[in-house]
Design an enzyme around this catalytic site. Structure first.
Site, short mmCIF file in Angstrom:
data_model
loop_
_atom_site.label_atom_id
_atom_site.label_comp_id
_atom_site.label_asym_id
_atom_site.label_seq_id
_atom_site.Cartn_x
_atom_site.Cartn_y
_atom_site.Cartn_z
N SER A 183 37.62 45.77 36.10
CA SER A 183 38.81 44.96 35.96
C SER A 183 38.53 44.86 34.33
O SER A 183 38.36 44.61 33.36
CB SER A 183 37.95 43.61 36.57
OG SER A 183 39.54 43.24 36.56
N TYR A 214 33.13 36.61 37.52
CA TYR A 214 34.12 37.55 37.98
C TYR A 214 33.63 39.30 36.71
O TYR A 214 33.37 39.97 36.49
CB TYR A 214 35.26 37.52 38.72
CG TYR A 214 36.19 38.65 38.74
CD1 TYR A 214 35.88 38.86 39.98
CD2 TYR A 214 36.64 39.50 38.22
CE1 TYR A 214 36.12 40.87 40.75
CE2 TYR A 214 37.34 40.53 38.72
CZ TYR A 214 36.95 40.69 40.09
OH TYR A 214 37.74 42.02 40.37
P1 NAD Z 1 39.93 44.66 49.34
O1 NAD Z 1 39.13 43.09 49.07
O2 NAD Z 1 41.62 44.97 49.35
O3 NAD Z 1 38.89 45.88 49.54
C1 NAD Z 1 37.42 45.92 48.40
C2 NAD Z 1 36.74 45.95 49.68
O4 NAD Z 1 35.18 45.68 49.39
C3 NAD Z 1 36.29 44.93 51.18
O5 NAD Z 1 36.24 46.08 52.57
C4 NAD Z 1 35.97 44.46 51.44
O6 NAD Z 1 35.22 44.01 52.96
C5 NAD Z 1 34.68 45.24 50.34
N1 NAD Z 1 33.60 44.40 50.44
C6 NAD Z 1 32.98 44.02 49.64
N2 NAD Z 1 31.95 43.11 49.13
C7 NAD Z 1 30.73 44.09 49.59
C8 NAD Z 1 29.86 44.48 49.73
N3 NAD Z 1 28.74 43.61 49.33
N4 NAD Z 1 29.16 45.71 50.56
C9 NAD Z 1 30.14 46.83 51.20
N5 NAD Z 1 31.55 46.37 50.74
C10 NAD Z 1 31.90 45.26 50.59
O7 NAD Z 1 40.20 44.54 47.26
P2 NAD Z 1 40.59 45.59 46.30
O8 NAD Z 1 41.10 44.75 45.42
O9 NAD Z 1 40.69 46.81 47.37
O10 NAD Z 1 39.24 45.92 45.66
C11 NAD Z 1 38.70 47.20 45.16
C12 NAD Z 1 37.37 46.57 43.89
O11 NAD Z 1 38.75 46.99 42.67
C13 NAD Z 1 36.90 45.97 43.04
O12 NAD Z 1 35.45 46.15 43.13
C14 NAD Z 1 37.61 44.64 42.77
O13 NAD Z 1 36.68 44.25 42.50
C15 NAD Z 1 38.66 45.48 41.86
N6 NAD Z 1 39.46 44.72 41.13
C16 NAD Z 1 40.61 44.76 41.85
C17 NAD Z 1 41.66 44.02 40.57
C18 NAD Z 1 43.26 43.91 41.66
O14 NAD Z 1 44.06 42.68 41.45
N7 NAD Z 1 43.18 43.92 43.47
C19 NAD Z 1 41.81 43.92 40.21
C20 NAD Z 1 40.81 44.45 39.28
C21 NAD Z 1 39.26 44.87 39.49
#
Ligand code: NAD
Length: 281
Positions: free
Chosen positions: A158, A171
């Protein structure tokens, strides 16, 4: 099809946290380009995550979208924090599909909390899902990849893995940890035909940022803030004046890091964050 994104005909790609959001977008993109797909998601809410996580229906929908491309899909309800579950998923994929060529350690949660009141449960949830989950994924796939002499591992960090952020102690620690893990493993596997790289996204338009908890945090002055109300506040976290990016902006880089074109890029962190990487080291 853009040649830099590659064709993945005959390859097998594992994506964690793929019931929705960025993970789903990655899974569909690999399937559209010829890969068979292996996905997991915990499909369960957590007491300390203040927004709903994906459901089993969401996971089924990803399977439907992958299979609609004509590719095969193994999907299991599994928590990446559970090492045995991840080992079992990889063993099943290797037995049914022959191998895993590409792994995207994507699953994660966001639990903002001030350090003065952050509970151990909040800290542990974030570290388990975002850091231990990435370790479990990488550890489960790397043996087979090294043995076969080919692999592409992509971890999702991130912009908070390159800077600090208010209420982001857990985080940020987890996402900085992902980068340390990624760089170390890339060196360990450098002689094995396996590349290991991280992506550091900015704000991505998924349920992780579009939820009541985050909206209330972004606009505490409003009773029921809308996307339009929070967009300018999210934009302040970027350098370019944009609140959030489409998930496919991350997918495009995932595809590149999985393609032959990036065979000699390993141990790097690619920021896709509307210019904010210029502010960190
Ligand atoms: P999201 O919440 O839509 O998707 C995350 C998915 O991971 C969900 O389906 C959730 O059920 C699943 N999940 C969470 N913990 C889990 C676990 N322990 N085991 C199995 N599944 C699990 O969010 P996203 O934006 O698609 O996130 C994807 C990745 O991107 C994450 O690692 C997040 O930290 C990272 N990220 C997101 C953003 C943002 O702004 N959305 C920014 C930087 C990084």
């Amino acid at each position: 099809m853009n040649s830099l994104e590659g064709s993945f005909e005959g390859k097998v790609a594992l994506i964690t946290g793929a019931a929705r959001g960025q993970g789903r977008t990655h899974a569909i993109a690999f399937a559209e380009r010829g890969a068979d797909i292996v996905i997991c998601d915990r499909c369960e809410n957590s007491d300390v995550v203040a927004y709903p996580l994906a459901t089993e229906e969401d996971l089924k929908e990803t399977v439907r979208l992958v299979e609609a491309t004509g590719r095969r899909c193994i999907a299991v309800k599994a928590d990446t924090a559970d090492r045995q579950a991840m080992d079992a998923l990889v063993a099943r994929a290797e037995s049914e599909f022959g191998r895993i060529d590409i792994a995207v350690a994507n699953a994660g949660v966001s639990v903002p909390a001030p350090i003065t009141s952050m509970t151990s449960a909040q800290w542990n949830e974030v570290i388990s899902s975002n850091l231990t989950g990435v370790f479990n994924t990488v550890a489960a796939v790397s043996g087979g990849m090294a043995e076969r002499g080919y692999g592409r591992i992509i971890t999702i960090s991130s912009m908070m893995g390159r800077s600090g952020g208010t209420q982001m102690a857990a985080y940020g620690a987890s996402k900085w940890g992902v980068i340390g893990l990624t760089k170390s493993v890339s060196l360990e596997l450098a002689n094995s035909g396996v590349t290991v790289n991280a992506i550091a996204p900015g704000n991505i338009s998924t349920p992780m940022i579009h939820n009541d908890m985050m909206y209330a945090m972004m606009r505490p002055d409003l009773e029921s803030p809308t996307a339009d109300d929070v967009e300018p506040v999210y934009a302040t976290l970027h350098a370019q004046p944009i609140g959030w990016l489409d998930p496919f902006e991350i997918t495009r880089v995932v595809l590149f890091l999985a393609a032959d074109a990036s065979a000699h890029m390993s141990g790097i962190v690619v920021p896709v964050d509307a210019g904010v990487a210029a502010r960190s080291n």
